[in-house]
Design an enzyme around this catalytic site. Sequence first.
Site, PDB file in Angstrom:
ATOM      1  N   LYS A   9       0.827  -1.216   0.000  1.00  0.00           N
ATOM      2  CA  LYS A   9       0.000   0.000   0.000  1.00  0.00           C
ATOM      3  C   LYS A   9       0.863   1.269   0.000  1.00  0.00           C
ATOM      4  O   LYS A   9       2.085   1.200   0.201  1.00  0.00           O
ATOM      5  CB  LYS A   9      -0.923  -0.033   1.226  1.00  0.00           C
ATOM      6  CG  LYS A   9      -1.922  -1.194   1.187  1.00  0.00           C
ATOM      7  CD  LYS A   9      -2.937  -1.091   2.312  1.00  0.00           C
ATOM      8  CE  LYS A   9      -3.921  -2.255   2.263  1.00  0.00           C
ATOM      9  NZ  LYS A   9      -4.994  -2.126   3.275  1.00  0.00           N
ATOM     10  N   TYR A  49     -12.364  -1.540  -3.972  1.00  0.00           N
ATOM     11  CA  TYR A  49     -12.923  -1.569  -2.614  1.00  0.00           C
ATOM     12  C   TYR A  49     -14.442  -1.381  -2.606  1.00  0.00           C
ATOM     13  O   TYR A  49     -15.007  -0.970  -1.586  1.00  0.00           O
ATOM     14  CB  TYR A  49     -12.251  -0.500  -1.744  1.00  0.00           C
ATOM     15  CG  TYR A  49     -10.845  -0.884  -1.308  1.00  0.00           C
ATOM     16  CD1 TYR A  49     -10.644  -1.971  -0.457  1.00  0.00           C
ATOM     17  CD2 TYR A  49      -9.730  -0.177  -1.736  1.00  0.00           C
ATOM     18  CE1 TYR A  49      -9.377  -2.338  -0.049  1.00  0.00           C
ATOM     19  CE2 TYR A  49      -8.447  -0.542  -1.333  1.00  0.00           C
ATOM     20  CZ  TYR A  49      -8.286  -1.623  -0.489  1.00  0.00           C
ATOM     21  OH  TYR A  49      -7.034  -1.980  -0.084  1.00  0.00           O
ATOM     22  N   ASN A 112      -2.110   0.258   6.738  1.00  0.00           N
ATOM     23  CA  ASN A 112      -1.668  -1.021   7.305  1.00  0.00           C
ATOM     24  C   ASN A 112      -0.760  -1.820   6.359  1.00  0.00           C
ATOM     25  O   ASN A 112      -0.713  -3.047   6.405  1.00  0.00           O
ATOM     26  CB  ASN A 112      -2.864  -1.828   7.822  1.00  0.00           C
ATOM     27  CG  ASN A 112      -3.837  -2.220   6.736  1.00  0.00           C
ATOM     28  OD1 ASN A 112      -3.611  -1.908   5.575  1.00  0.00           O
ATOM     29  ND2 ASN A 112      -4.893  -2.905   7.102  1.00  0.00           N
ATOM     30  N   HIS A 115      -2.152  -5.458   1.721  1.00  0.00           N
ATOM     31  CA  HIS A 115      -3.464  -6.103   1.585  1.00  0.00           C
ATOM     32  C   HIS A 115      -3.259  -7.586   1.305  1.00  0.00           C
ATOM     33  O   HIS A 115      -2.307  -7.962   0.630  1.00  0.00           O
ATOM     34  CB  HIS A 115      -4.222  -5.470   0.410  1.00  0.00           C
ATOM     35  CG  HIS A 115      -5.435  -6.238  -0.007  1.00  0.00           C
ATOM     36  ND1 HIS A 115      -6.651  -6.076   0.611  1.00  0.00           N
ATOM     37  CD2 HIS A 115      -5.621  -7.196  -0.968  1.00  0.00           C
ATOM     38  CE1 HIS A 115      -7.537  -6.896   0.041  1.00  0.00           C
ATOM     39  NE2 HIS A 115      -6.930  -7.591  -0.923  1.00  0.00           N
ATOM     40  N   GLU A 126      -9.500 -10.731  -7.388  1.00  0.00           N
ATOM     41  CA  GLU A 126      -8.548  -9.642  -7.178  1.00  0.00           C
ATOM     42  C   GLU A 126      -7.310  -9.784  -8.066  1.00  0.00           C
ATOM     43  O   GLU A 126      -6.779  -8.790  -8.560  1.00  0.00           O
ATOM     44  CB  GLU A 126      -8.146  -9.597  -5.697  1.00  0.00           C
ATOM     45  CG  GLU A 126      -9.299  -9.153  -4.802  1.00  0.00           C
ATOM     46  CD  GLU A 126      -8.949  -9.128  -3.323  1.00  0.00           C
ATOM     47  OE1 GLU A 126      -9.839  -8.798  -2.525  1.00  0.00           O
ATOM     48  OE2 GLU A 126      -7.795  -9.437  -2.963  1.00  0.00           O
TER      49      GLU A 126
HETATM   50  P1  CMP Z   1      -7.667  -4.342   3.923  1.00  0.00           P
HETATM   51  O1  CMP Z   1      -8.230  -5.349   4.855  1.00  0.00           O
HETATM   52  O2  CMP Z   1      -6.532  -4.675   3.067  1.00  0.00           O
HETATM   53  O3  CMP Z   1      -8.868  -3.789   3.003  1.00  0.00           O
HETATM   54  C1  CMP Z   1      -9.813  -2.885   3.542  1.00  0.00           C
HETATM   55  C2  CMP Z   1      -9.049  -1.726   4.112  1.00  0.00           C
HETATM   56  O4  CMP Z   1      -9.817  -0.715   4.687  1.00  0.00           O
HETATM   57  C3  CMP Z   1      -8.181  -2.234   5.272  1.00  0.00           C
HETATM   58  O5  CMP Z   1      -7.184  -3.077   4.795  1.00  0.00           O
HETATM   59  C4  CMP Z   1      -7.725  -0.905   5.836  1.00  0.00           C
HETATM   60  O6  CMP Z   1      -6.719  -0.295   5.040  1.00  0.00           O
HETATM   61  C5  CMP Z   1      -9.024  -0.122   5.706  1.00  0.00           C
HETATM   62  N1  CMP Z   1      -9.798  -0.190   6.949  1.00  0.00           N
HETATM   63  C6  CMP Z   1     -10.416  -1.261   7.482  1.00  0.00           C
HETATM   64  N2  CMP Z   1     -11.045  -0.936   8.612  1.00  0.00           N
HETATM   65  C7  CMP Z   1     -10.832   0.373   8.802  1.00  0.00           C
HETATM   66  C8  CMP Z   1     -11.230   1.288   9.794  1.00  0.00           C
HETATM   67  N3  CMP Z   1     -11.994   0.919  10.837  1.00  0.00           N
HETATM   68  N4  CMP Z   1     -10.820   2.567   9.671  1.00  0.00           N
HETATM   69  C9  CMP Z   1     -10.067   2.947   8.607  1.00  0.00           C
HETATM   70  N5  CMP Z   1      -9.660   2.108   7.613  1.00  0.00           N
HETATM   71  C10 CMP Z   1     -10.034   0.839   7.727  1.00  0.00           C
END
Ligand code: CMP
Length: 137
Positions: A9, A49, A112, A115, A126
Amino acid sequence: MERTLAILKPDCTSRKLSGKVIDKIENAGFKIIAMRLVKLTDETAGKFYAVHRERPFYGELVEFMTSANVIPIALEKDNAVADFRKLIGATNPAEAEAGTIRKEFAESIQNNTVHGSDSVENAKIEIGFFFSGRELV
Ligand code: CMP
């Protein structure tokens, strides 16, 4: 052999952590079968998304995912989907286990670092989002 999709990311590429994260992925036994550097647009990030469209964090998520280059990587390994989710750790780095990629590198629940597909079915969708069949070796 199973396949999964990883995306390094914007927080990963902008902090120049891509090499370190790929090193961990390869050391965990995953084979890279396709990889590219992409700058997502509002349209492509929104489409990827779409499942989160109704979530309160959707707008910020699209903004974040378009803020710098990302690196989609198609990976292959026995049990790739579950093993990759284990390697990256919980979505929220505060809850991620020691030794996971998110525990070591992630900044926040949104930023984070990486993914990982959440099911074999979604992994196929995906991987197809970023790579054509003939790009997968
Ligand atoms: P990922 O699980 O890769 O895909 C969905 C993304 O949304 C997740 O990683 C985070 O980057 C983001 N995400 C998920 N939950 C939250 C949250 N509560 N607040 C902000 N971003 C989120």
